[in-house]
Design an enzyme around this catalytic site. Structure first.
Site, PDB file in Angstrom:
ATOM      1  N   ASP A  38     -27.550  10.417  32.998  1.00  0.00           N
ATOM      2  CA  ASP A  38     -28.154   9.196  33.514  1.00  0.00           C
ATOM      3  C   ASP A  38     -27.059   8.161  33.743  1.00  0.00           C
ATOM      4  OD1 ASP A  38     -30.495   7.355  33.885  1.00  0.00           O
ATOM      5  OD2 ASP A  38     -31.499   8.907  32.715  1.00  0.00           O
ATOM      6  N   ASP A  43     -30.384   5.333  37.618  1.00  0.00           N
ATOM      7  CA  ASP A  43     -31.499   4.490  37.199  1.00  0.00           C
ATOM      8  C   ASP A  43     -31.767   3.391  38.247  1.00  0.00           C
ATOM      9  OD1 ASP A  43     -33.280   3.897  34.843  1.00  0.00           O
ATOM     10  OD2 ASP A  43     -32.258   1.967  34.932  1.00  0.00           O
ATOM     11  N   GLU A  92     -33.456   7.235  41.220  1.00  0.00           N
ATOM     12  CA  GLU A  92     -34.801   6.767  40.860  1.00  0.00           C
ATOM     13  C   GLU A  92     -35.219   5.674  41.846  1.00  0.00           C
ATOM     14  OE1 GLU A  92     -37.426   4.908  37.195  1.00  0.00           O
ATOM     15  OE2 GLU A  92     -35.392   4.220  37.529  1.00  0.00           O
ATOM     16  N   HIS A 136     -40.240  10.251  31.501  1.00  0.00           N
ATOM     17  CA  HIS A 136     -40.399   9.485  30.268  1.00  0.00           C
ATOM     18  C   HIS A 136     -41.077   8.135  30.477  1.00  0.00           C
ATOM     19  CE1 HIS A 136     -36.910   8.059  32.328  1.00  0.00           C
ATOM     20  NE2 HIS A 136     -36.806   7.035  31.508  1.00  0.00           N
ATOM     21  N   ASP A 137     -41.455   7.832  31.711  1.00  0.00           N
ATOM     22  CA  ASP A 137     -42.159   6.570  31.988  1.00  0.00           C
ATOM     23  C   ASP A 137     -43.608   6.805  32.407  1.00  0.00           C
ATOM     24  OD1 ASP A 137     -39.740   5.130  31.631  1.00  0.00           O
ATOM     25  OD2 ASP A 137     -39.191   5.395  33.733  1.00  0.00           O
TER      26      ASP A 137
HETATM   27  C1  NOJ Z   1     -36.089   3.131  34.570  1.00  0.00           C
HETATM   28  C2  NOJ Z   1     -36.122   4.036  33.377  1.00  0.00           C
HETATM   29  O1  NOJ Z   1     -36.683   5.263  33.744  1.00  0.00           O
HETATM   30  C3  NOJ Z   1     -36.906   3.308  32.304  1.00  0.00           C
HETATM   31  O2  NOJ Z   1     -37.173   4.144  31.218  1.00  0.00           O
HETATM   32  C4  NOJ Z   1     -36.103   2.099  31.896  1.00  0.00           C
HETATM   33  O3  NOJ Z   1     -36.838   1.369  30.955  1.00  0.00           O
HETATM   34  C5  NOJ Z   1     -35.797   1.213  33.097  1.00  0.00           C
HETATM   35  N1  NOJ Z   1     -35.326   1.969  34.223  1.00  0.00           N
HETATM   36  C6  NOJ Z   1     -34.750   0.212  32.773  1.00  0.00           C
HETATM   37  O4  NOJ Z   1     -33.491   0.833  32.700  1.00  0.00           O
END
Ligand code: NOJ
Length: 530
Positions: free
Chosen positions: A96, A198, A262, A327-328
């Site tokens: 990442d 990210d 992302e 993970h989100d």
């Molecule tokens: C996206 C990530 O997937 C998430 O988990 C994170 O909290 C935010 N970016 C901030 O870095």
């Protein structure tokens, strides 16, 4: 063909995969000890969520040192061993990269906030207060509240799209760009195969700091950031130029290094992130549409639309990619149920391009149960008390619970109580029991990955729509493979050319089909056409 064009990427959230030192938190040695499992599963690449030095306000997405491993996760030597063993098994490792913001503990920010004249002042986004002393404009943070925090000592506000402890870097400053490109080179020299970048679409904000217009659909009580239309904090034209520069850094190295970005944007604004054949950008700008549009309306007709609209918007030379969880996002099996999670796996692994799979979905892990006093997710904790929230929303914790390896204590993840509770279903739902069950979800995912690799059409041939009755989504891959997915609890019949069943999601059926394919409830079939 470059490896990433067909690779199955497996996402590991390192805190939750395997603890090797008995502190209840997963670590790099833990991941290394499970490489054999990943090799057997049949994935091609691992994406590791952040393991860098961090105060862990956002569990590693707040980086205090981009070039070191946090002691919770191990050491740089552990990382090197992990990378070496990953490569020895013929797998790729991507890590990442969190370029939009650092931790407020990062030395760059400590310097930047130390004085108006500090040479690093302009490495972050600082602004004078509005005439009333409040924030410079109306921008809101993703985790609630304004995107600005006042630094009392120097009298200016700094920008943070996430937590106040995650100040945004100023990507308009060339020195910042070079510093992050050096971070990339640091890891590329160590041998990583690429990065998951990210919030790629958030790197730059409007140079004039204009207020964002109101969103007419926003209702009081809804998510703060939804109040506005994000004309000035997302997807600014300069971002694509930066992505092109990142691509050049990757291309300085041999061995097909790559990046996955992302980006939560609609198709017409997502596709430009690929760049052009002459000036390529991101190898795989994440296509989140199966998550954002597919899962909430899990029907054959909607999924056909989502897949075909994406295919139609994709530049002819670009590599498609698909993802169902991370993970989100809440767990796949919790969103559509176990029977359809099997259909979803067949869909993901038979679409063209590169699929990404979230750890634990291969055993059908469901959202964990998080008692209010154990909630960890900062996004959830910040929303507490906002808009009548009783403090019960566990945010993103449910999808981050420990991997369930065995039916024994703490599911074989750790020897002590883990940082998040293990799902109560672990005695039945775990790798060990599913390994022994030829009909399990784990057996299905393994077999799908074998069939995917053994059937060249499934990897390389173009996608072609195939007519199917209501409730069934079917498509051809290069006229050699036909995939038929029953999204309903009813039996369905599909007219097909003669062929041979390569795989059923029920794992109990092979043999020849003449001209009618009978699909059982919630069944998906891969048919090899004669
Ligand atoms: C996206 C990530 O997937 C998430 O988990 C994170 O909290 C935010 N970016 C901030 O870095």
């Amino acid at each position: 063909m470059e490896w990433w064009k067909t690779a199955t990427i497996y996402q590991i959230y390192p805190r939750s995969f395997q603890d090797s030192n008995g502190d209840g938190i997963g670590d790099l040695e833990g991941v290394r000890s499970r490489l054999g499992y990943l090799k057997d599963l049949g994935v091609d690449a691992i994406w590791l969520s952040p393991f860098y030095r961090s105060p862990m306000k956002d569990f590693g997405y707040d980086v205090a040192d981009y070039c070191d491993v946090d002691p919770i996760f191990g050491t740089l030597a552990d990382f090197d061993r992990l990378l070496e063993d990953t490569h020895r098994l013929g797998l790729k490792l991507i890590i990442d990269l969190v370029p939009n913001h650092t931790s407020d503990q990062h030395p760059w920010f400590v310097e930047s906030r130390s004085g108006l004249d500090n040479p690093k002042r302009d490495w972050y986004v600082w602004r004078d207060p509005a005439p009333d002393g409040g924030p410079p404009n109306n921008w809101m943070a993703f985790f609630g509240g304004p995107a600005w925090t006042l630094d009392e000592r120097t009298g200016q506000y700094y920008l943070h799209q996430f937590l106040p402890e995650q100040p945004d870097l100023n990507w308009r400053n060339p020195a910042v760009r070079q510093a992050i490109y050096e971070v990339m080179r640091f890891w590329l020299r160590r041998g990583v195969d690429g990065f998951r970048v990210d919030v790629m679409w958030l790197l730059v904000e409007d140079a004039l700091f204009r207020d964002e217009p109101e969103n007419p659909h926003w209702q009081p009580g809804q998510w703060d950031r939804g109040r506005h239309l994000h004309l000035y904090t997302e997807d600014q034209p300069e971002t694509r130029q930066i992505v092109g520069e990142m691509r050049q850094v990757l291309d300085e190295f041999d061995g097909d290094r790559m990046m996955v970005g992302e980006i939560y944007l609609p198709y017409e604004r997502l596709m430009p992130y690929y760049g052009t054949p002459e000036r390529p950008g991101c190898h795989l700008p994440f296509n989140f549409h199966l998550i954002t549009q597919g899962l909430p309306n899990w029907t054959a007709e909607n999924l056909r639309r989502v897949v075909e609209e994406y295919q139609a918007s994709l530049p002819s030379w670009a590599t498609p990619n698909w993802v169902l969880g991370n993970h989100d996002q809440h767990r796949l099996a919790s969103r559509i149920g176990h029977a359809q999670a099997r259909v979803a796996a067949m869909l993901l692994f038979t679409l063209p391009g590169s699929p990404t799979w979230y750890y634990g979905d291969e055993i059908g892990m469901v959202d964990g149960v998080i008692p209010p006093e154990r909630v960890q997710d900062p996004a959830a904790l910040r929303q507490r008390g906002v808009a009548g929230d009783q403090g019960l929303d566990p945010g993103r914790d449910p999808e981050r619970t420990p991997m369930q390896w065995t039916p024994f204590a703490y599911a074989g993840f750790s020897t002590v109580e883990p940082w998040l509770p293990v799902n109560p279903d672990y005695p039945e739902r775990n790798v060990e029991s599913q390994d022994a069950d030829p009909f399990s979800m784990l057996s299905l995912v393994r077999t799908l990955l074998v069939v995917r690799k053994a059937t060249p059409g499934l990897l390389e041939a173009p996608y072609e729509s195939y007519k199917a009755p209501e409730g069934v989504f079917a498509y051809l891959r290069g006229r050699v493979g036909l995939v038929a997915l029953n999204f309903t609890g009813e039996p369905k019949t599909l007219a097909v050319p003669p062929g041979e069943i390569l795989l059923s999601t029920h794992l109990d059926r092979y043999g020849v089909v003449e001209n009618a394919l009978e699909l059982r409830p919630h069944e998906g079939i891969i048919l090899k056409l004669s």
